[in-house]
Design a protein around this motif. Structure first.
Motif, PDB file in Angstrom:
ATOM      1  N   TYR A 361     -84.427  32.171 -36.158  1.00  0.00           N
ATOM      2  CA  TYR A 361     -83.065  31.971 -36.647  1.00  0.00           C
ATOM      3  C   TYR A 361     -82.035  32.507 -35.652  1.00  0.00           C
ATOM      4  CZ  TYR A 361     -85.339  31.014 -41.109  1.00  0.00           C
ATOM      5  OH  TYR A 361     -86.130  30.473 -42.094  1.00  0.00           O
ATOM      6  N   ILE A 362     -80.843  31.929 -35.710  1.00  0.00           N
ATOM      7  CA  ILE A 362     -79.702  32.408 -34.935  1.00  0.00           C
ATOM      8  C   ILE A 362     -78.584  32.757 -35.916  1.00  0.00           C
ATOM      9  CG2 ILE A 362     -77.929  31.827 -33.218  1.00  0.00           C
ATOM     10  CD1 ILE A 362     -79.884  29.830 -31.991  1.00  0.00           C
ATOM     11  N   LEU A 363     -78.028  33.930 -35.763  1.00  0.00           N
ATOM     12  CA  LEU A 363     -76.882  34.345 -36.575  1.00  0.00           C
ATOM     13  C   LEU A 363     -75.624  34.195 -35.734  1.00  0.00           C
ATOM     14  CD1 LEU A 363     -75.899  35.721 -39.261  1.00  0.00           C
ATOM     15  CD2 LEU A 363     -76.078  37.895 -38.022  1.00  0.00           C
ATOM     16  N   SER A 364     -74.586  33.582 -36.310  1.00  0.00           N
ATOM     17  CA  SER A 364     -73.323  33.419 -35.581  1.00  0.00           C
ATOM     18  C   SER A 364     -72.177  33.960 -36.421  1.00  0.00           C
ATOM     19  CB  SER A 364     -73.076  31.946 -35.238  1.00  0.00           C
ATOM     20  OG  SER A 364     -72.810  31.193 -36.418  1.00  0.00           O
ATOM     21  N   ARG A 365     -71.165  34.478 -35.750  1.00  0.00           N
ATOM     22  CA  ARG A 365     -69.984  34.994 -36.437  1.00  0.00           C
ATOM     23  C   ARG A 365     -68.757  34.256 -35.927  1.00  0.00           C
ATOM     24  NH1 ARG A 365     -66.927  39.492 -38.823  1.00  0.00           N
ATOM     25  NH2 ARG A 365     -65.082  38.258 -39.313  1.00  0.00           N
ATOM     26  N   TRP A 373     -78.554  30.036 -38.809  1.00  0.00           N
ATOM     27  CA  TRP A 373     -79.063  28.728 -38.380  1.00  0.00           C
ATOM     28  C   TRP A 373     -80.566  28.814 -38.151  1.00  0.00           C
ATOM     29  CZ3 TRP A 373     -75.102  25.017 -37.578  1.00  0.00           C
ATOM     30  CH2 TRP A 373     -73.801  25.539 -37.512  1.00  0.00           C
ATOM     31  N   ASP A 374     -81.264  27.777 -38.580  1.00  0.00           N
ATOM     32  CA  ASP A 374     -82.686  27.627 -38.281  1.00  0.00           C
ATOM     33  C   ASP A 374     -82.784  26.756 -37.030  1.00  0.00           C
ATOM     34  OD1 ASP A 374     -85.355  26.887 -38.157  1.00  0.00           O
ATOM     35  OD2 ASP A 374     -85.585  26.720 -40.327  1.00  0.00           O
ATOM     36  N   ILE A 375     -83.454  27.265 -35.974  1.00  0.00           N
ATOM     37  CA  ILE A 375     -83.462  26.495 -34.720  1.00  0.00           C
ATOM     38  C   ILE A 375     -84.256  25.197 -34.845  1.00  0.00           C
ATOM     39  CG2 ILE A 375     -83.138  28.563 -33.300  1.00  0.00           C
ATOM     40  CD1 ILE A 375     -86.080  28.312 -32.462  1.00  0.00           C
ATOM     41  N   ASN A 376     -85.013  25.055 -35.936  1.00  0.00           N
ATOM     42  CA  ASN A 376     -85.751  23.803 -36.159  1.00  0.00           C
ATOM     43  C   ASN A 376     -84.949  22.809 -36.996  1.00  0.00           C
ATOM     44  OD1 ASN A 376     -87.927  24.872 -34.782  1.00  0.00           O
ATOM     45  ND2 ASN A 376     -88.914  25.644 -36.628  1.00  0.00           N
ATOM     46  N   GLY A 380     -77.211  21.652 -39.964  1.00  0.00           N
ATOM     47  CA  GLY A 380     -76.204  22.566 -40.493  1.00  0.00           C
ATOM     48  C   GLY A 380     -76.811  23.939 -40.724  1.00  0.00           C
ATOM     49  N   PRO A 381     -76.004  24.929 -41.006  1.00  0.00           N
ATOM     50  CA  PRO A 381     -76.541  26.277 -41.240  1.00  0.00           C
ATOM     51  C   PRO A 381     -77.325  26.338 -42.541  1.00  0.00           C
ATOM     52  CG  PRO A 381     -74.188  26.221 -41.723  1.00  0.00           C
ATOM     53  CD  PRO A 381     -74.526  24.896 -41.139  1.00  0.00           C
ATOM     54  N   VAL A 382     -78.333  27.206 -42.576  1.00  0.00           N
ATOM     55  CA  VAL A 382     -79.119  27.355 -43.807  1.00  0.00           C
ATOM     56  C   VAL A 382     -78.411  28.291 -44.783  1.00  0.00           C
ATOM     57  CG1 VAL A 382     -81.341  26.829 -42.778  1.00  0.00           C
ATOM     58  CG2 VAL A 382     -80.526  29.183 -42.750  1.00  0.00           C
ATOM     59  N   ALA A 383     -77.479  29.107 -44.291  1.00  0.00           N
ATOM     60  CA  ALA A 383     -76.711  29.984 -45.176  1.00  0.00           C
ATOM     61  C   ALA A 383     -75.374  30.308 -44.525  1.00  0.00           C
ATOM     62  CB  ALA A 383     -77.476  31.266 -45.480  1.00  0.00           C
ATOM     63  N   THR A 384     -74.346  30.394 -45.357  1.00  0.00           N
ATOM     64  CA  THR A 384     -73.008  30.761 -44.898  1.00  0.00           C
ATOM     65  C   THR A 384     -72.501  31.901 -45.773  1.00  0.00           C
ATOM     66  OG1 THR A 384     -72.524  28.505 -44.163  1.00  0.00           O
ATOM     67  CG2 THR A 384     -70.639  29.944 -44.558  1.00  0.00           C
ATOM     68  N   PHE A 385     -71.983  32.946 -45.143  1.00  0.00           N
ATOM     69  CA  PHE A 385     -71.506  34.121 -45.867  1.00  0.00           C
ATOM     70  C   PHE A 385     -70.022  34.327 -45.576  1.00  0.00           C
ATOM     71  CE2 PHE A 385     -75.888  34.729 -44.441  1.00  0.00           C
ATOM     72  CZ  PHE A 385     -76.550  34.847 -45.657  1.00  0.00           C
ATOM     73  N   GLN A 386     -69.216  34.365 -46.635  1.00  0.00           N
ATOM     74  CA  GLN A 386     -67.776  34.587 -46.488  1.00  0.00           C
ATOM     75  C   GLN A 386     -67.541  36.080 -46.246  1.00  0.00           C
ATOM     76  OE1 GLN A 386     -66.056  31.950 -46.379  1.00  0.00           O
ATOM     77  NE2 GLN A 386     -67.236  30.432 -47.528  1.00  0.00           N
TER      78      GLN A 386
END
Length: 519
Positions: A361-365, A373-376, A380-386
């Motif tokens: 996984y890659i975490l982006s801010r 994000w799952d590199i496979n 789109g992202p697998v989870a989004t956190f506000q």
């Protein structure tokens, strides 16, 4: 499934998400007293744990690097594995102490461009240790340096030819043994009368010379001191400000990234680098995006990812070509129709990316959210956190005071179950990213981290703009005020934080103070 005795073995029910962590204050270094003014040069600008978690490094705007070492594992001596073998109880949480500090960078001036180069440390990265020495890379806007920090035994001069009984307190011979009368000197330093009368009667040279001349001997004492030495300087390779450095898993190379280029270096070679990514257009008026962060994959030495100011992440494979302008995968989220505004592109800019420990996984801010994000899966992202959704109505004010361009860092726990990032008012957020988790904690960088904890738990809600079942959006909080009714302070921002690689412990920087928490 049938067992050997004919009985039926039932499968265990799937485990649910881990329970939310309760964070506690551990330590603070450089704590400010009430009303104390913070010096600009003391503000922390980089934090990094080494791979073992036994050392922590911080860099500041004054160009200094400060090292801390873990102490709770040294009480019984030996490594953690030895302690477990001896059945000693492991300490409740990591504890660190100040180890040493050194001046990594000095302010410079580029005379060709009439440009001041400030000494502020932008990034620190630990390298592989060898022979008990610590190695790390540090960079400011233009120059990367490779440092070796090692304990060295102090050497002292012991046997002196002078009689100890005729030595005064400061170590020099007593004035009574040397004649104070002036002597005439020739141009070459000899005496005109060629006599040995320069010393008085009790210390004259015999006619045949001194029979046993004892030369000073340098002996190694049992005392040790930490010495930081700059082994190499990697300079003159970036026209724009360096925003990232990242070690390769091969232990031999690293990358450095600025706004438009990514260079590949060998740790042993400081006068040559290879340009592997170049997004500079032929005409600078055609420039639409810049590189904001870059990082090597934690285990695959041929893969790296970099993010852009347009909110996209590109995964590149060094085996494809020498110049990796074409990416192997592109990760970006399509904006919802009708949601575009003047600030859309600004807040979409990614300020930091981090690979999970396993590289999956890659975490982006970006300015408003954390995305996993799952590199496979590049749809789109697998989870989004506000992170701080309450700021959306205030974007105009944040644009006018330039806060909208603040670059917040992010980090993942070693087990990959949680992510964290900073916000304003010296707050930071911790989210659970395991399937089904609703963990979303708000903590303050102070001795009472749970003081601003929101009482009403946040519930995950399905994203309307995506059909991915795992996408969750959570973390929105009361607008403009915290749980205690305090208004948010945009001048105090928690930009830098790091998660311990093997334990639930977070180090974060609030101005010139380093706070540490554990759960």
């Amino acid at each position: 499934m049938n067992g050997g005795d004919g009985g039926e073995v039932t499968a265990a029910p799937p485990a649910g998400p881990p329970p939310p962590l309760e964070w506690k204050f551990s330590q603070v270094f450089g704590e400010r007293t009430a009303g104390e003014e913070v010096q600009e040069v003391d503000i922390i600008s980089a934090i990094e744990f080494d791979k073992t978690g036994d050392h922590l490094a911080t860099g500041d705007r004054g160009g200094r690097v400060v090292l801390f070492e873990r102490t709770d594992m040294k009480e019984h001596g030996g490594s953690r594995r030895d302690i477990e073998r001896m059945d000693y109880p492991v300490s409740r949480h990591p504890e660190f102490r100040y180890k040493t500090e050194f001046q990594s960078h000095e302010p410079e001036f580029d005379y060709l461009k009439s440009l001041e180069i400030e000494e502020k440390i932008n990034k620190i990265r630990w390298c592989q240790t060898a022979n008990g020495a610590l190695f790390l890379l540090s960079t400011n806007d233009k120059t990367i340096k490779f440092w070796k920090v090692q304990e060295k035994k102090v050497k002292k001069i012991s046997e002196m030819n002078i009689d100890p009984s005729k030595v005064v307190g400061n170590g020099s011979a007593s004035s009574s043994t040397v004649s104070s009368s002036p002597k005439p000197y020739l141009a070459n330093g000899a005496y005109p009368d060629r006599s040995y009368s320069c010393l008085n009667n009790d210390m004259t040279f015999p006619p045949g010379g001194i029979p046993s001349l004892r030369l000073p001997v340098v002996v190694t004492s049992t005392e040790t001191s930490l010495v930081a030495r700059c082994r190499r300087v990697y300079a003159h390779a970036h026209d724009y400000h360096i925003n990232s450095i990242s070690n390769n898993s091969d232990g031999e190379t690293f990358i450095s990234a600025d706004d438009l280029r990514i260079n590949l270096w060998n740790l042993e070679i400081s006068n040559q680098s290879f340009n592997i990514v170049d997004v500079k257009p032929a005409n600078m008026e055609d420039l639409t995006e810049v590189i904001t962060s870059a990082e090597f994959h934690p285990t695959h030495c041929n893969m790296l990812a970099y993010s852009s100011s347009k909110g996209s992440i590109r995964l590149i494979d060094l085996r494809q070509s020498a110049l990796c302008d074409s990416h192997s995968k592109l990760f970006e989220e399509q904006e919802a129709p009708g949601s575009r505004s003047f600030f859309t592109e600004i807040i979409a800019s990614i300020s930091d990316i981090k690979f999970a420990k396993d590289g999956r996984y890659i975490l982006s801010r970006d300015y408003m959210t954390l995305k996993l994000w799952d590199i496979n899966m590049d749809s789109g992202p697998v989870a989004t956190f506000q992170v701080h959704e309450y700021l959306r109505p205030k974007l105009c004010d944040l644009y006018e005071n330039d806060s909208i361009f603040d670059k917040f860092e992010c980090c993942l726990s070693g087990d990959g179950l949680r992510v964290a990032t900073g916000s304003y008012s010296n707050l930071f957020r911790v989210f659970g990213c395991a399937t089904g988790s609703t963990e979303a904690a708000t903590l303050e960088a102070s001795k009472n981290p749970m003081r601003r904890q929101v009482q009403t738990p946040t519930r995950p809600s399905r994203s309307l703009s995506s059909s991915i079942t795992r996408v969750v959006r959570r973390g929105a909080e009361s607008p403009g005020v915290d749980a205690n009714g305090n208004s948010f302070d945009f001048t105090t921002k928690l930009l830098h934080l790091a998660w311990h690689p093997v334990e639930n412990s977070i180090a974060c920087a609030a101005a010139n103070s380093l706070y540490m928490y554990y759960a």
